[in-house]
Design an enzyme around this catalytic site. Structure first.
Site, PDB file in Angstrom:
ATOM      1  N   SER A   1      -0.279 -20.083 -15.834  1.00  0.00           N
ATOM      2  CA  SER A   1       0.022 -21.326 -17.142  1.00  0.00           C
ATOM      3  C   SER A   1      -1.121 -21.937 -17.405  1.00  0.00           C
ATOM      4  O   SER A   1      -2.029 -21.735 -17.486  1.00  0.00           O
ATOM      5  CB  SER A   1       1.609 -21.632 -16.288  1.00  0.00           C
ATOM      6  OG  SER A   1       2.186 -22.691 -17.423  1.00  0.00           O
TER       7      SER A   1
ATOM      8  N   GLY B   1       1.198 -25.730 -13.946  1.00  0.00           N
ATOM      9  CA  GLY B   1       1.731 -26.918 -13.909  1.00  0.00           C
ATOM     10  C   GLY B   1       1.248 -28.020 -15.251  1.00  0.00           C
ATOM     11  O   GLY B   1       1.684 -29.452 -15.341  1.00  0.00           O
TER      12      GLY B   1
END
Ligand SMILES: *[C@@H]1O[C@H](CO)[C@@H](O)[C@H](O)[C@H]1NC(C)=O
Ligand SMILES: *[C@@H]1O[C@H](CO)[C@@H](O)[C@H](O)[C@H]1NC(C)=O
Length: 567
Positions: A242, A164
């Site tokens: 990520s 995120g």
């Protein structure tokens, strides 16, 4: 001219920031989706509805929810078990005053003062989410423990660090229910949270990397408590996707964290950015302090700020970051900083001979179309090739553009350049810098396994990107596959989940993702990373094409951002 100019502006952002940036691309967290990943423990009023044949299996599962207790060195852990093969324990692992270093919990407590063991943690404060879904008291995690485990069974623990862009996400995002992964790997799965955005990285007094230290505290906490649940404190493996993988890279670059984990799984880390350097961090920090109206030393002022005011200042800071210092990039300008005290190495090609020697095994994966959500989410219709140099220049600058355009790797003669742009973005931001890390790691004594998903499951954030829905394997589309939480999976998705969970199980116990019945996944070497294909029809070599991730191209003929900016 006006149209062209507007297009340049629109175009510059996606390639430079080919990483989840908008709310759409970030693992969704709203008040309604915050527990979407945990469908097995809903509060449903059972009754007449359960007489319906189609609801009977669900009702019997709900009816069997029972509370479980485990004694730990810091008190009694309360969990819930629903017949899915795990007991779920949510816990506050640390607490922190605003912009102070967190301290590890000394007694076992449910998150956010909850009294019901079914409670799940609230997220950390973040923009674009209803404030009822978050709290500053957010240093919590959720443990998924196979019900068959007894204390001191010596099983591994897999810690999941969510992504995120360091500004969004939580332990309760879509698909992050660790039940199936825990059962399949016979391990404890711990899904953790860390402070996000300015609250985690922009302490006005200049204290750096608070969120990284939160993560270190989570690992220290796990080392103390996992034996009570059947874990071995020496067998902790990090995994994340990520920015979660970026957090793992920060821990790998922090000598003080080294004793806390044995190995790491990094999915889709946007390594192109590198860590921030101290002077860039200081520039961002002083802008942030100005935006909040509080000086570095005025703690009373800092304490009086509302969370909303802090998030507003953070959003403004993020939008200004690239103009303050281009080395921040667009996608995740707020991120770990190489401060020289906690994070002591860049851990990339710039550090050259100072790359430290390594011994931990790494499993490094990407998905085939990392930049799919960015390129095809931004450009919903054809992009003509007359705009190639404009687009590339705006993102890479003229020097890199001329090398990229002249190379055989990206065919910009096609009518719609979104396809070559997507390949370019995936290579530049994620895939090739990951392979460069694998080579460096190998060269300095570590072991690395490199893989690429060619089968995925569309993550909710990609649902409105036709390219992703229509068969591309986009950023985040590996999450459901790894957790085994794909809604209505196809045979190919089920097969890949079975395979990847078996490989993770092997990696957790042996440091290699290989086991009987699985095709051999070779180690990366300094000359070839042997990029293993995950899913799809087997290629003769079992590997995906190297393309522009040839060591002579990305990282050498054309530099990553961290090389261009010398950070
Ligand atoms: C705890 O929460 C669950 C789920 O929300 C609910 O079904 C249960 O009744 C609660 N238990 C108590 C003791 O309040
Ligand atoms: C930090 O990065 C900037 C690029 O933004 C660069 O100009 C500067 O020299 C770097 N500083 C150090 C100390 O490496």
């Amino acid at each position: 001219m006006v149209v062209a100019f507007a297009l340049v502006l629109a175009v510059v952002a996606p390639l430079v920031g080919a990483v989840p940036l908008t709310g759409r691309q970030i693992p969704g967290l709203t008040t309604t989706t915050s527990v979407q990943g945990i469908p097995a423990f809903p509060a449903i009023n059972t009754g007449l509805l359960c007489q319906l044949p189609m609801l009977k299996p669900i009702c019997s599962r709900i009816a069997s929810v029972s509370n479980k207790q485990v004694n730990t060195p810091i008190g009694t852990a309360q969990g819930v078990s629903d017949g899915s093969g795990v007991t779920r324990f949510a816990v506050r692992y640390a607490s922190a005053a605003r912009w102070s270093t967190s301290t590890i919990a000394t007694k076992w407590e449910l998150p956010n003062g909850a009294t019901n063991a079914s409670a799940l943690p609230l997220a950390c404060p973040q923009p674009n989410v209803d404030s009822s879904a978050y709290t500053e008291d957010c240093l919590s995690m959720v443990l998924y423990v196979p019900t068959t485990l007894k204390a001191n069974s010596g099983v591994p623990t897999l810690v999941w660090i969510h992504g995120g862009s360091f500004i969004a996400g939580s332990a309760t995002g879509p698909g992050l229910d660790g039940s199936k992964l825990a059962v399949a790997t016979n391990s404890i799965v711990a899904v953790m949270q860390y402070r996000l955005g300015a609250l985690g990285f922009m302490a006005p007094n200049g204290a750096t990397n608070l969120a990284v230290k939160d993560t270190i505290n989570a690992l220290t906490f796990l080392g103390k408590v996992v034996p009570s649940f059947g874990g071995d404190a020496k067998k902790i493996t990090l995994s994340g996707q990520s920015a979660g993988a970026g957090m793992i890279r920060a821990l790998l670059a922090a000598p003080s964290a080294s004793s806390l984990f044995q190995s790491s799984i990094m999915q889709s880390d946007p390594i192109n950015y590198g860590f921030l350097n101290v002077s860039t961090q200081n520039s961002l920090q002083s802008t942030f302090n100005t935006l909040t109206g509080c000086t570095a030393s005025n703690t009373a002022c800092q304490k009086s700020l509302s969370v909303a005011a802090i998030l507003n200042a953070q959003v403004v800071l993020s939008s200004k970051a690239q103009s303050i210092d281009p080395s921040t990039g667009v996608g995740e300008p707020i991120r770990p900083v190489r401060d020289g005290s906690l994070i002591t190495t860049a851990l990339d090609l710039t550090s050259g001979s100072s790359f430290p020697s390594q011994s931990k095994p790494l499993l490094l994966t990407n998905v085939k179309n990392e930049a799919g959500p960015t390129i095809f989410g931004m450009f919903t219709s054809s992009l003509p090739n007359t705009l190639t140099s404009t687009v590339c220049d705006g993102s890479l600058g003229p020097d890199r553009t001329s090398i990229v355009s002249a190379s055989p790797f990206y065919d910009f003669t096609v009518a719609d350049i979104r396809t070559p742009l997507e390949t370019l973005g995936s290579d530049y931001m994620w895939r090739c810098p990951t392979w460069s890390l694998a080579r460096q790691w190998t060269q300095h004594g570590g072991k690395a396994y490199v893989g690429q998903f060619v089968v995925g499951a569309t993550y909710p954030s990609n649902n409105d990107v036709a390219f992703c829905v229509d068969g591309a394997i986009c950023h985040e589309d590996d999450i459901y596959i790894v957790f085994g939480t794909t809604p209505s999976p196809t045979a190919a998705q089920t097969a890949l989940t079975t395979e990847i969970q078996a490989r993770y199980k092997a990696f957790l116990t042996t440091g290699a993702p290989n086991a009987p019945g699985l095709s051999p996944w070779p180690l990366a070497t300094t000359s070839s990373v042997h990029p293993h294909q995950l899913g799809g029809a087997p290629t003769p070599s079992g590997e995906v094409p190297v393309g522009a991730c040839d060591p002579a191209f990305w990282g050498q003929a054309v530099g990553y951002d961290y090389q261009v900016y010398g950070i």
